[in-house]
Design an enzyme around this catalytic site. Structure first.
Site, PDB file in Angstrom:
ATOM      1  N   GLU A   1     -18.297   2.854  -1.135  1.00 15.46           N
ATOM      2  CA  GLU A   1     -18.243   3.584  -2.397  1.00 15.46           C
ATOM      3  C   GLU A   1     -19.396   3.228  -3.329  1.00 15.46           C
ATOM      4  OE1 GLU A   1     -15.754   1.830  -1.020  1.00 15.46           O
ATOM      5  OE2 GLU A   1     -14.333   3.370  -0.406  1.00 15.46           O
TER       6      GLU A   1
ATOM      7  N   ARG B   1      -2.155  13.179  -6.515  1.00 14.22           N
ATOM      8  CA  ARG B   1      -2.151  13.465  -5.081  1.00 14.22           C
ATOM      9  C   ARG B   1      -1.296  14.699  -4.777  1.00 14.22           C
ATOM     10  NH1 ARG B   1       1.909  11.454  -1.345  1.00 14.22           N
ATOM     11  NH2 ARG B   1       1.174  11.630   0.794  1.00 14.22           N
TER      12      ARG B   1
ATOM     13  N   SER C   1      -8.691  14.145   2.500  1.00  4.97           N
ATOM     14  CA  SER C   1      -7.734  13.967   1.397  1.00  4.97           C
ATOM     15  C   SER C   1      -8.262  14.524   0.076  1.00  4.97           C
ATOM     16  CB  SER C   1      -7.414  12.488   1.207  1.00  4.97           C
ATOM     17  OG  SER C   1      -6.701  12.001   2.312  1.00  4.97           O
TER      18      SER C   1
ATOM     19  N   ARG D   1      -5.930  19.369  -5.604  1.00  7.24           N
ATOM     20  CA  ARG D   1      -7.000  18.937  -4.696  1.00  7.24           C
ATOM     21  C   ARG D   1      -7.598  20.139  -3.962  1.00  7.24           C
ATOM     22  NH1 ARG D   1      -4.803  15.338  -0.578  1.00  7.24           N
ATOM     23  NH2 ARG D   1      -2.689  15.813  -1.223  1.00  7.24           N
TER      24      ARG D   1
ATOM     25  N   PHE E   1     -10.842   3.652  -5.812  1.00  9.04           N
ATOM     26  CA  PHE E   1     -12.143   3.298  -5.236  1.00  9.04           C
ATOM     27  C   PHE E   1     -13.287   3.946  -6.008  1.00  9.04           C
ATOM     28  CE2 PHE E   1      -9.125   3.771  -1.547  1.00  9.04           C
ATOM     29  CZ  PHE E   1      -8.699   2.454  -1.605  1.00  9.04           C
TER      30      PHE E   1
ATOM     31  N   HIS F   1      -5.780  11.225  -6.210  1.00 12.90           N
ATOM     32  CA  HIS F   1      -4.812  10.136  -6.033  1.00 12.90           C
ATOM     33  C   HIS F   1      -4.776   9.184  -7.230  1.00 12.90           C
ATOM     34  CE1 HIS F   1      -5.194  11.860  -2.077  1.00 12.90           C
ATOM     35  NE2 HIS F   1      -4.240  11.096  -1.583  1.00 12.90           N
TER      36      HIS F   1
ATOM     37  N   ASP G   1       2.065   4.167  -0.738  1.00  8.25           N
ATOM     38  CA  ASP G   1       0.960   3.251  -0.428  1.00  8.25           C
ATOM     39  C   ASP G   1       1.007   2.008  -1.311  1.00  8.25           C
ATOM     40  OD1 ASP G   1      -0.249   4.360   1.748  1.00  8.25           O
ATOM     41  OD2 ASP G   1      -1.744   5.502   0.626  1.00  8.25           O
TER      42      ASP G   1
HETATM   43  C1  LIG Z   1     -12.309   0.502  -0.367  1.00  7.62           C
HETATM   44  C2  LIG Z   1     -11.499   1.479   0.355  1.00  7.62           C
HETATM   45  N1  LIG Z   1     -11.989   2.715   0.549  1.00  7.62           N
HETATM   46  C3  LIG Z   1     -11.246   3.643   1.187  1.00  7.62           C
HETATM   47  C4  LIG Z   1      -9.994   3.339   1.646  1.00  7.62           C
HETATM   48  C5  LIG Z   1      -9.134   4.399   2.310  1.00  7.62           C
HETATM   49  N2  LIG Z   1      -8.978   4.105   3.740  1.00  7.62           N
HETATM   50  C6  LIG Z   1      -7.857   3.531   4.230  1.00  7.62           C
HETATM   51  S1  LIG Z   1      -7.942   3.250   5.873  1.00  7.62           S
HETATM   52  C7  LIG Z   1      -9.490   3.919   5.970  1.00  7.62           C
HETATM   53  C8  LIG Z   1     -10.191   3.995   7.279  1.00  7.62           C
HETATM   54  C9  LIG Z   1     -10.304   2.662   7.908  1.00  7.62           C
HETATM   55  O1  LIG Z   1     -10.930   2.732   9.144  1.00  7.62           O
HETATM   56  P1  LIG Z   1     -11.044   1.435  10.016  1.00  7.62           P
HETATM   57  O2  LIG Z   1     -11.553   0.315   9.189  1.00  7.62           O
HETATM   58  O3  LIG Z   1     -11.815   1.764  11.223  1.00  7.62           O
HETATM   59  O4  LIG Z   1      -9.522   1.084  10.328  1.00  7.62           O
HETATM   60  P2  LIG Z   1      -8.626   1.466  11.600  1.00  7.62           P
HETATM   61  O5  LIG Z   1      -9.365   2.397  12.479  1.00  7.62           O
HETATM   62  O6  LIG Z   1      -8.375   0.160  12.288  1.00  7.62           O
HETATM   63  O7  LIG Z   1      -7.366   2.048  11.056  1.00  7.62           O
HETATM   64  C10 LIG Z   1      -9.914   4.353   4.706  1.00  7.62           C
HETATM   65  C11 LIG Z   1     -11.199   4.996   4.438  1.00  7.62           C
HETATM   66  C12 LIG Z   1      -9.523   2.034   1.411  1.00  7.62           C
HETATM   67  N3  LIG Z   1      -8.292   1.657   1.795  1.00  7.62           N
HETATM   68  N4  LIG Z   1     -10.285   1.128   0.784  1.00  7.62           N
END
Ligand SMILES: Cc1ncc(C[n+]2csc(CCOP(=O)(O)OP(=O)(O)O)c2C)c(N)n1
Ligand SMILES: [Mg+2]
Lengths: 283, 316
Positions: free
Chosen positions: B58, B167, B37, B10, B83, B109, B117
């Site tokens: 996405e 990853r 990441s 990465r 994604f 990943h 995960d």
């Molecule tokens: C479709 C998708 N894209 C990217 C991710 C990676 N991801 C996991 S948590 C996150 C951020 C989430 O932020 P938010 O919805 O504000 O959650 P919180 O602050 O409550 O943790 C991302 C981008 C994912 N899980 N699913």
């Protein structure tokens, strides 16, 4: 405004601290997972399971149960802890979060865990799923309520807005959505990553009944739930103003604790802080 | 055994983007809230005006990249492999593949070594999904050095492309000089041999190198191919290996259906080659949360399992 027995609020606040301690313990053991978004979601989930929803851990598939869908699946440690404390499975099982050959996966899987309604982890699906559950409730003339929690960053996803349109189109008044409005996602502040404001205006322009509360205040949470349950002909959304990492000072509003577990020193500090809060509540 | 030098592919991706950004002013980068990441953050810091943060959206990212490409930009769009493919399949199909857009999807990943995960985040179908699309080039580099070279080739060759890496940190396999010979669509002979051919891609190349050493001690001389390009597949090389060794085993951190093993099976069958053949990969199931090394052991994707499978195959 409803009048609650002070005891109920105290009991919920205590349970919330207890759940936060579980979350920290679980993530520390698993050496991975998402503290920030789990901690910000705790209070609403505790209120739902311990004071609001019609559910029975001994009968998790009861067709009449209220449903809670955790769309922001990465916050599942908070939900696992609540399910365990509610008796869906043993509290001991929490130790095995994210371990191979164990039940509690890194993100929720409905086929593995009693009480988990939907398999999530890929953000943006949960509201659509909840719509489906709400539509089925209408078809079956069943009175259950459907609740779904999304992250604020999660509402970047187009699918969320497809679902928002559909819920209002079908007048899903048996549905209440929560936005965990902690203003952080992974790459930073939500307003810098992809602006969301005015979140309130967006939801209301999609035909939703919008309420905004302090997402860490049990009384406001219970009031809002009672109010939205009784709101007719529109789906409801409660914007929960929250703090990412709530309850652990050095995690609060700290984007670095989105997906990084506490190390040993941080674990000890976090548990000390939470113990202190617990003692205070116990008076 | 000499100690392996580790590096994260990465980081190689991020560093190469920065390097290419200087050379190609029309190179642009998009990410979907995972820049820390995927390491596109390195490019974002150096060229903020050419970096587009798309948020957790996405589908929008992929189609936006296609629009940028239609105006002569070279977009690299990054997120996790789950994604970057399944989530946005129709956007890729129409806006990239059908349109022959010069968009490069670079996914991190990939595979089950994502670890704890869990299955929702362990992408084991991406190679199959991308391979079935007309016009799409599909790549799975194996170490940091090769990743850098492949990113460069993605930027300088036209057309829609998909690359996936894992990853974790990975041992360095290639030196800088050797890597200059990398060509898209040409498998790399890592080790010559005569008894059996192991064809691996991505994260499985390194354990295959170890397996080959172990096999050699047991009197089995395996040759090893790094098939970094799954599509277009180097069919000539596959046929040559089949004829030479009479036995082929494929290894990938991906479903056994539709990926590297599937592609090679098709080639072998259509050329009526009388060859003993076996695919190593995830056997048509979702996996689970766990430590990467434990998962790779449980689901049969490490050095030990390669050795066992090779022996089974040629004893048969
Ligand atoms: C479709 C998708 N894209 C990217 C991710 C990676 N991801 C996991 S948590 C996150 C951020 C989430 O932020 P938010 O919805 O504000 O959650 P919180 O602050 O409550 O943790 C991302 C981008 C994912 N899980 N699913
Ligand atoms: Mg957030």
């Amino acid at each position: 405004m409803e009048h609650y027995d002070k005891k109920i609020i105290e009991r919920l606040d205590l349970m919330a601290v207890n759940v936060r301690k579980h979350v920290i313990e679980m993530l520390y053991r698993a050496k991975s997972g998402h503290p920030g978004g789990s901690l910000s979601a705790v209070d609403m989930i505790v209120a739902l399971y311990f004071a609001h929803m019609n559910h029975d851990s001994k009968n998790p598939n009861d067709p009449d149960r209220d449903r809670f869908i955790l769309s922001k699946g990465h916050a599942v440690p908070a939900l696992y802890a609540v399910l365990a404390e509610s008796g869906y499975f043993s509290v001991d099982e929490l130790k095995n979060l994210r371990e191979i050959n164990c039940m509690l996966q890194g993100h929720p899987v409905c086929s593995y865990v009693p009480g988990i309604e939907a398999s999530t982890g890929s953000l943006g699906h949960g509201l659509s799923f909840a719509n489906g559950v709400a539509l089925a409730g209408k078809l079956d003339e069943n009175e259950y309520n459907v609740y779904v929690m999304m992250g604020d960053g999660e509402t970047d996803e187009g699918q969320v807005w497809e679902a928002a349109a559909a819920a209002s189109h079908y007048k899903l008044d048996n549905l209440t959505a929560f936005i965990d409005r902690n203003f952080l996602q992974i790459d930073g502040n939500t307003e810098e990553v992809m602006r969301l404001e005015s979140a309130r205006d967006r939801w209301s322009s999609f035909g939703w009944h919008v309420t905004e509360i302090d997402g860490h205040n049990m009384k406001q949470i219970l009031d809002a739930l009672n109010e939205t349950d009784n709101h007719k002909r529109q789906p409801s959304v409660i914007i929960l103003n929250t703090v990412k990492g709530k309850g652990v000072s050095f995690m609060e509003n700290n984007v670095d604790f989105h997906g990084v577990p506490p190390n040993e020193m941080e674990y000890n500090m976090a548990m000390e802080e939470l113990d202190l809060i617990q003692k205070k509540l116990e008076g | 055994m000499s100690k392996k030098i580790m590096a994260n592919p990465r980081n190689a991706y991020g560093e190469t983007l920065v390097k290419l950004g200087e050379k190609y002013p029309n190179l642009v980068v998009l990410d979907a809230d995972l820049s820390k990441s995927t390491k596109t953050i390195m490019f974002a810091k150096k060229y903020p005006e050419r970096f587009f943060e798309m948020g957790i959206a996405e589908a929008n990212m992929i189609s936006t990249a296609a629009g940028l490409a239609s105006c002569g930009k070279i977009p690299f769009a990054s997120t996790f492999a789950v994604f970057a493919t399944g989530r946005v399949y129709d956007q890729i199909r129409i806006d990239l593949a059908y349109s022959q857009a010069n968009v490069k999807i670079f996914a991190t990943h990939g595979g089950i070594s994502v670890g704890k995960d869990g299955a929702s985040h362990q992408m084991i179908e991406d190679i199959a999904l991308m391979r079935v699309l007309p016009n799409m080039t599909v790549l799975a580099p194996s170490d940091a050095t090769q990743t850098g070279k492949i990113v460069e080739l993605m930027a300088t060759n036209k057309g829609p492309m998909y690359a996936r890496i894992g990853r974790a940190n990975a041992p360095i396999i290639y030196d800088k000089d050797y890597i200059e010979s990398v060509e898209l669509g040409k498998g790399m002979m890592v080790e010559d041999g005569s008894d059996v051919t192991i064809i691996a891609c991505g994260t499985m190349v390194d354990p295959a190198i170890d397996a080959r050493k172990t096999l050699l001690k047991q009197g089995i001389n395996a040759q090893l191919i790094d098939m970094h390009t799954i599509k277009p597949l180097d069919e000539k090389l596959v046929i040559k290996c089949a004829k030479k060794t009479g036995a082929i085993i494929t290894a990938e951190e991906h479903s056994i259906i539709g990926g590297l093993g599937g592609a090679i099976a098709e080639t072998l069958a259509e050329n009526s080659l009388p060859v003993r053949f076996r695919r190593m990969g995830i056997k048509d199931r979702f996996c689970e949360s766990g430590e990467p090394k434990d998962l790779l052991e449980k689901y049969g994707l490490n050095e030990k399992h390669i050795v066992k499978n090779v022996k089974d195959l040629i004893d048969r």
